[in-house]
Design an enzyme around this catalytic site. Structure first.
Site, PDB file in Angstrom:
ATOM      1  N   GLU A   2      -9.113  -0.315  19.353  1.00 48.20           N
ATOM      2  CA  GLU A   2     -10.305  -0.954  18.790  1.00 48.20           C
ATOM      3  C   GLU A   2     -11.444   0.052  18.718  1.00 48.20           C
ATOM      4  O   GLU A   2     -12.235   0.047  17.782  1.00 48.20           O
ATOM      5  CB  GLU A   2     -10.732  -2.136  19.657  1.00 48.20           C
ATOM      6  N   HIS A  27      -9.116  -4.818   5.631  1.00 48.18           N
ATOM      7  CA  HIS A  27     -10.250  -5.491   4.999  1.00 48.18           C
ATOM      8  C   HIS A  27     -10.048  -6.998   4.912  1.00 48.18           C
ATOM      9  O   HIS A  27     -10.255  -7.612   3.857  1.00 48.18           O
ATOM     10  CB  HIS A  27     -10.557  -4.871   3.630  1.00 48.18           C
ATOM     11  N   CYS A  56     -18.020 -10.988  21.782  1.00 45.03           N
ATOM     12  CA  CYS A  56     -16.890 -10.878  20.860  1.00 45.03           C
ATOM     13  C   CYS A  56     -16.425 -12.231  20.322  1.00 45.03           C
ATOM     14  O   CYS A  56     -15.511 -12.293  19.505  1.00 45.03           O
ATOM     15  CB  CYS A  56     -15.727 -10.137  21.512  1.00 45.03           C
TER      16      CYS A  56
END
Length: 121
Positions: free
Chosen positions: A110, A67, A23
């Site tokens: 998530e 986004h 990650c």
């Protein structure tokens, strides 16, 4: 006591500094968000708060994240855009907009199995 829950979602990229795992690389999530509010008093229409008003506030907050690369967002410049801090950001943005009710909790998913919550002290 009355409680309402609304849901929202947004897509964003991030990476975690000081993580020491995969990650640390730039990656993305399709985040799901749940917001819980409560209160003891209903308005003249018999509602705690109009769902439409609450959803509009959440939509405006999530639009600032959608986004984007969360690492570029000013709120996350001092720390990682972890699910925990994303939940705190959403809480901090929404709470002043809904003074008549109590913002109990913000959950950020998530994935379906990985969720973080922020609850005020």
């Amino acid at each position: 006591m009355y409680q309402l829950r609304i849901n929202g979602d947004f897509a964003a990229a991030h990476f975690l500094k000081n993580y020491h795992g995969k990650c640390e690389n730039l990656h993305g999530h399709n985040y799901k968000v749940r917001v819980y509010v409560s209160g003891k008093e209903l308005d003249a229409g018999g509602m705690l708060i109009d769902f439409g008003i609450l959803k509009s506030i959440l939509k405006d907050v999530l639009a600032k994240l959608d986004h984007s690369n969360l690492n570029d967002h000013p709120f996350f410049k001092k720390g990682n855009p972890s699910a925990e801090l994303i939940a705190r950001y959403i809480y901090d943005q929404m709470a002043p907009e809904i003074p008549r009710v109590h913002l109990d909790r913000v959950e950020v998913f998530e994935t379906e199995n990985n969720v973080a919550s922020y609850l005020p002290d």
